[in-house]
Design an enzyme around this catalytic site. Structure first.
Site, PDB file in Angstrom:
ATOM      1  N   CYS A 146      41.832  30.380  49.562  1.00 60.02           N
ATOM      2  CA  CYS A 146      43.196  30.449  48.869  1.00 60.02           C
ATOM      3  C   CYS A 146      43.707  32.172  50.291  1.00 60.02           C
ATOM      4  CB  CYS A 146      43.835  31.243  47.685  1.00 60.02           C
ATOM      5  SG  CYS A 146      44.793  32.112  47.322  1.00 60.02           S
ATOM      6  N   HIS A 233      41.996  27.381  44.333  1.00 59.95           N
ATOM      7  CA  HIS A 233      40.072  27.379  44.414  1.00 59.95           C
ATOM      8  C   HIS A 233      39.586  26.766  43.802  1.00 59.95           C
ATOM      9  CE1 HIS A 233      41.772  31.780  44.448  1.00 59.95           C
ATOM     10  NE2 HIS A 233      42.786  30.893  44.777  1.00 59.95           N
ATOM     11  N   GLU A 235      35.903  27.249  42.646  1.00 57.29           N
ATOM     12  CA  GLU A 235      35.321  28.230  41.886  1.00 57.29           C
ATOM     13  C   GLU A 235      36.290  27.534  40.891  1.00 57.29           C
ATOM     14  OE1 GLU A 235      38.574  31.235  43.578  1.00 57.29           O
ATOM     15  OE2 GLU A 235      37.646  28.847  43.917  1.00 57.29           O
ATOM     16  N   GLY A 288      28.652  48.520  25.834  1.00 60.87           N
ATOM     17  CA  GLY A 288      28.578  47.824  25.206  1.00 60.87           C
ATOM     18  C   GLY A 288      28.882  46.593  26.038  1.00 60.87           C
ATOM     19  N   GLY A 289      29.405  46.427  26.851  1.00 56.77           N
ATOM     20  CA  GLY A 289      30.001  45.249  27.360  1.00 56.77           C
ATOM     21  C   GLY A 289      28.440  44.556  28.793  1.00 56.77           C
ATOM     22  N   SER A 292      27.150  47.291  32.035  1.00 57.31           N
ATOM     23  CA  SER A 292      26.415  48.303  31.339  1.00 57.31           C
ATOM     24  C   SER A 292      24.867  47.608  30.986  1.00 57.31           C
ATOM     25  CB  SER A 292      27.170  49.090  30.630  1.00 57.31           C
ATOM     26  OG  SER A 292      27.618  48.775  29.432  1.00 57.31           O
TER      27      SER A 292
END
Length: 334
Positions: A146, A233, A235, A288-289, A292
């Site tokens: 792109c 794209h 991917e 909590g993600g 991390s």
């Protein structure tokens, strides 16, 4: 004494039979196949002295590179992480680096290939990210995606112009050359577009290898320099055979080998953390993600009780998320 005499007579009879056979063969004019005694051919074997004591010797072992590295230069695309992930799924290690990485740093990393990501701006915008042209003289295969394609075009004196209609979504890609990058692909595939500019003039030394109805130049190649670029794209999952296109670049063009695994990455990262932290303590803000949580897992595996995780309830959590995060990490991080 009688048995020994019988054996002597038997051996002399065998020798006589062999000599007669040799004479008959010579008369007929055929080449003899009777082999001489090996001892007569090589002569007397020398007597070897018995080795005593210790013998000092060294063996040179050639160091084999454990992994190939493909660099992903990040120009701000929302899909940069996905590009890196697709490469790692092919068992090749990928490393995301900023677009303004120096040529010296690239040479130190010694990559097998370089991928230029997409980006949210136009190559003609003021302050648009760019590259030193020397990067294309390193001899490392390059794939532009792109924005990466538009940047390559501009740096090699091609022309980029705003599209009549911004293209976002699925498009039909017609393959003009099914070699190298598009090897083993059908004549047309569905691809995912997300761009506002398009190539209007090919850069010098490049050929067109793909197009769509809206983009007359959707993929280009400079095979002599091993520089390739696509407007779409590969991917994202919306592009049919996109993984194969990336694999063609990795294995056919860059010559990578599929020998990297996530286990190797974890072991290497844990070792790095141990060396960096030593006996110190680490405080980690836990949301909590995924990011991390993965960081907490790796650090805890490296330094154990030296890690202190802090989870802050900011009042914007989903229902039950606080309880779930606390229960999960209290149970695993002790």
């Amino acid at each position: 004494m009688a048995p020994k005499a019988k054996k002597t007579v038997k051996k002399s009879a065998q020798k006589t039979t062999v000599k007669k056979a040799e004479k008959k063969v010579k008369k007929v004019g055929l080449k003899t196949r009777f082999r001489a005694n090996p001892k007569k051919r090589i002569g007397k074997m020398p007597k070897l002295k018995k080795a005593t004591g210790r013998i000092a010797f060294s063996v040179k072992v050639r160091k084999i590179k454990s992994k190939d590295v493909v660099l992903v230069l990040d120009f701000g695309s929302q899909y940069t992480q996905l590009i890196a992930r697709r490469i790692r799924e092919a068992k090749v290690y990928s490393k995301i680096v900023p677009y303004n990485i120096s040529i010296e740093e690239i040479q130190e990393l010694n990559p097998k290939g370089i991928i230029l990501s997409g980006g949210p701006v136009s190559v003609y915008d003021r302050g648009a990210p760019t590259l030193p042209k020397g990067i294309f003289k390193l001899g490392v295969p390059i794939l532009g995606i792109c924005y990466g394609m538009q940047l390559i075009t501009r740096l090699f004196d091609g022309k980029v112009k705003p599209s009549k209609e911004r293209e976002y979504g699925k498009a039909e890609l017609f393959i003009d050359s099914n070699k190298d990058l598009f090897s083993n692909l059908p004549s047309n595939v569905t691809c995912w577009m997300s761009h506002g500019d398009e190539i209007s003039k090919l850069p010098a030394g490049f050929v067109k290898i793909g197009h769509t109805i809206n983009a007359s130049i959707a993929a280009i190649a400079n095979r002599a320099k091993k520089i390739y670029a696509v407007q779409f794209h590969p991917e994202v999952v919306h592009t049919q055979r996109g993984v194969q296109i990336l694999n063609n670049f990795l294995f056919n063009i860059c010559g990578c080998l599929p020998r990297w695994t996530m286990d190797k990455f974890i072991n290497h990262t844990v070792k790095q953390i141990k060396e960096q932290v030593g006996n110190k303590k680490v405080v980690l803000g836990l949301s909590g993600g995924v990011d991390s949580a993965v960081a907490a897992m790796l650090i805890q595996r490296a330094i154990g009780k030296q890690l202190y995780c802090i989870f802050v309830d900011n009042g914007l959590l989903r229902k039950g998320e606080l309880t779930s995060v606390v229960r999960t990490f209290k149970g695993h991080f002790k």
